[in-house]
Write an enzyme that holds these catalytic residues in place. Structure first.
Site, PDB file in Angstrom:
ATOM      1  CG  ASN A   1      24.362 -53.487 -72.564  1.00  0.00           C
ATOM      2  OD1 ASN A   1      23.896 -52.361 -72.548  1.00  0.00           O
ATOM      3  ND2 ASN A   1      25.517 -53.775 -73.117  1.00  0.00           N
ATOM      4  CE  LYS A   2      23.535 -60.686 -72.127  1.00  0.00           C
ATOM      5  NZ  LYS A   2      24.843 -60.008 -72.192  1.00  0.00           N
TER       6      LYS A   2
ATOM      7  CB  ALA B   1      29.554 -54.810 -64.553  1.00  0.00           C
TER       8      ALA B   1
ATOM      9  CB  CYS C   1      29.553 -63.522 -75.992  1.00  0.00           C
ATOM     10  SG  CYS C   1      30.832 -62.919 -74.920  1.00  0.00           S
TER      11      CYS C   1
ATOM     12  CG  ASP D   1      25.846 -62.509 -69.995  1.00  0.00           C
ATOM     13  OD1 ASP D   1      25.948 -63.394 -70.859  1.00  0.00           O
ATOM     14  OD2 ASP D   1      26.233 -61.338 -70.167  1.00  0.00           O
TER      15      ASP D   1
HETATM   16  N1  SAM Z   1      25.593 -59.225 -68.417  1.00  0.00           N
HETATM   17  C1  SAM Z   1      26.520 -58.153 -68.724  1.00  0.00           C
HETATM   18  C2  SAM Z   1      25.897 -57.253 -69.772  1.00  0.00           C
HETATM   19  O1  SAM Z   1      25.124 -57.743 -70.602  1.00  0.00           O
HETATM   20  O2  SAM Z   1      26.158 -56.040 -69.780  1.00  0.00           O
HETATM   21  C3  SAM Z   1      27.870 -58.685 -69.145  1.00  0.00           C
HETATM   22  C4  SAM Z   1      28.436 -59.623 -68.115  1.00  0.00           C
HETATM   23  S1  SAM Z   1      30.127 -60.046 -68.367  1.00  0.00           S
HETATM   24  C5  SAM Z   1      30.027 -61.290 -69.568  1.00  0.00           C
HETATM   25  C6  SAM Z   1      30.430 -60.955 -66.899  1.00  0.00           C
HETATM   26  C7  SAM Z   1      30.480 -60.096 -65.651  1.00  0.00           C
HETATM   27  O3  SAM Z   1      30.334 -60.948 -64.519  1.00  0.00           O
HETATM   28  C8  SAM Z   1      31.807 -59.378 -65.454  1.00  0.00           C
HETATM   29  O4  SAM Z   1      31.551 -58.020 -65.193  1.00  0.00           O
HETATM   30  C9  SAM Z   1      32.431 -60.048 -64.240  1.00  0.00           C
HETATM   31  O5  SAM Z   1      33.188 -59.162 -63.443  1.00  0.00           O
HETATM   32  C10 SAM Z   1      31.202 -60.526 -63.498  1.00  0.00           C
HETATM   33  N2  SAM Z   1      31.395 -61.719 -62.646  1.00  0.00           N
HETATM   34  C11 SAM Z   1      32.141 -62.806 -62.899  1.00  0.00           C
HETATM   35  N3  SAM Z   1      32.024 -63.693 -61.901  1.00  0.00           N
HETATM   36  C12 SAM Z   1      31.183 -63.170 -60.995  1.00  0.00           C
HETATM   37  C13 SAM Z   1      30.666 -63.617 -59.754  1.00  0.00           C
HETATM   38  N4  SAM Z   1      31.035 -64.783 -59.241  1.00  0.00           N
HETATM   39  N5  SAM Z   1      29.800 -62.814 -59.083  1.00  0.00           N
HETATM   40  C14 SAM Z   1      29.435 -61.616 -59.608  1.00  0.00           C
HETATM   41  N6  SAM Z   1      29.912 -61.133 -60.773  1.00  0.00           N
HETATM   42  C15 SAM Z   1      30.768 -61.900 -61.466  1.00  0.00           C
END
Ligand code: SAM
Length: 395
Positions: free
Chosen positions: A114-115, A111, A296, A192
């Site tokens: 985007n990727k 979430a 990031c 990510d």
């Molecule tokens: N890749 C996304 C984009 O480009 O739109 C942005 C990702 S954001 C940096 C990191 C996301 O990873 C957050 O929404 C967070 O809730 C989720 N997250 C963190 N740890 C996680 C895990 N162990 N399993 C699944 N999702 C996780």
């Protein structure tokens, strides 16, 4: 402050969503009347010139526009034909270079998506180029947070990626069993994870992007349900910067967040521990051949150091993972000049690598620096690879 040298401002990056449209169609409709420039600094100039676009030479289907051009009310944006996505944020999916023959692709931290949608677009395009239209394509998107899963679902639908993407909502990637049958075809993984968000460009560059229908609580709003200001953590800021159809308003809480140095060190250590865990977890998927790891963050501890630690981990060695060398990377990524940096003081892995090995790994790592003429946010990405004969059956 996002103004770089020479009165430049962070441009507005626009990715053409090839799941719905193509570059030619958008140039002759949404961007009709825009003049093409081959000088990125022109679109970044203050005061902004009028209607100009710059076609990015590193990432296909990516345009830079003067930051004050407001596209948020165009149908191209509200219908998901164009996606606001920083250039740096386009690097991971492009570097992963997913192909239909790779099998299923996992986005471990998806979430707002985007990727994920970028992965889906690249896969579908590849299938068309290879005449493999109709072949089974699957991007499996994990998202741990329930509210952010809702945003992810909307984003996937809006981008018409729902035929290709299956969402594992409110689901922790770390709890996914790599040896489960449902993951036996996973061949590529994009990671990510949450990070300190220190590469995010400052509020001077923040534009307010409106999209109706979006859930205000799930979209980076910095006020809690009670109207009380709360601090956004790195992952929320990261998501905001990823420029989904989100209301992006950086407020005072950004400053409040600058922690004292020892707090920062503590936070970076905690984040790096989590990031290394998620990366080594991905390395356990029995048929995975490629992984990208991105943040990031501008900090060595969350970036190159995680890469070095992952490479020297027993899991990487047992499963035969190595860094994807610069010369093996897709064009655009191997040509990108900013590479990894090393911070001896903050690393205890020096003994594990010879100076030549260390140099190769750093050369393979990709960085983006914020507030430069590149017009990107601060970002880091590296790719891992393993050859078919290095793949072992789970013991
Ligand atoms: N890749 C996304 C984009 O480009 O739109 C942005 C990702 S954001 C940096 C990191 C996301 O990873 C957050 O929404 C967070 O809730 C989720 N997250 C963190 N740890 C996680 C895990 N162990 N399993 C699944 N999702 C996780």
């Amino acid at each position: 402050n996002g103004r770089g040298a020479g009165g430049l401002q962070h441009p507005r990056w626009v990715r053409i969503n090839t799941l719905k449209t193509n570059l030619e169609k958008e140039l002759s409709s949404t961007f009709a009347g825009y003049e093409k420039t081959t000088d990125l600094r022109q679109v970044m100039s203050v005061p902004p010139p009028t209607k100009l676009y710059f076609l990015d030479p590193h990432i296909p289907n990516l345009l830079a526009l003067p930051p004050r051009i407001d596209l948020s009310r165009t149908t191209a944006y509200t219908s998901g034909r164009i996606i606001f996505q920083d250039k740096a944020s386009c690097f991971p999916a492009y570097l992963l270079d997913p192909k239909p023959e790779d099998g299923d692709v996992v986005d471990g931290c998806a979430a707002p998506g985007n990727k994920t949608t970028h992965l889906a677009a690249i896969l579908v395009e590849r299938a068309a180029q290879e005449g493999a239209v109709g072949s089974h394509l699957d991007v499996i998107a994990f998202e741990r947070d329930r509210l952010r899963t809702k945003t992810l679902e909307k984003m996937i639908k809006l981008a018409s990626a729902d035929k290709v993407v299956s969402i594992k909502g409110a689901s922790d990637f770390l709890n996914a069993n790599p040896n489960a049958q449902e993951f036996e075809n996973v061949g590529a993984i994009l990671l990510d994870p949450s990070c300190s968000g220190t590469g995010i460009v400052g509020r001077d560059d923040a534009l307010t992007i409106h999209l109706p229908e979006m859930n205000p609580t799930a979209n980076g709003n910095t006020k809690s349900a009670h109207g009380k200001k709360r601090k956004r953590d790195g992952e929320e800021k990261a998501a905001a910067q990823s420029s989904v159809p989100l209301q992006l308003e950086l407020d005072d809480s950004v400053e409040e967040e600058s922690p004292a140095e020892d707090q920062l060190t503590e936070r970076l250590t905690a984040l790096a521990t989590f990031q290394l865990r998620i990366l080594t977890h991905a390395m356990k998927f029995p048929n995975a051949r490629k992984i990208t790891y991105s943040t990031c963050s501008i900090h060595f501890e969350e970036n190159e150091d995680v890469v070095f630690q992952a490479l020297s981990s027993p899991i990487a060695k047992q499963h035969g993972w190595r860094i994807l060398q610069r010369e093996e990377q897709v064009s655009g990524m191997k040509d990108w000049p900013r590479r990894g940096v090393f911070n001896v003081e903050n690393s205890d892995i020096t003994a594990e690598f010879t100076p030549d090995e260390r140099k190769d790994v750093l050369e393979a790592c990709i960085r983006c620096d914020k507030a430069t003429e590149d017009g990107t946010m601060g970002f880091f990405v590296a790719a891992f690879s393993r050859d078919k004969d290095a793949i072992q059956k789970p013991s």
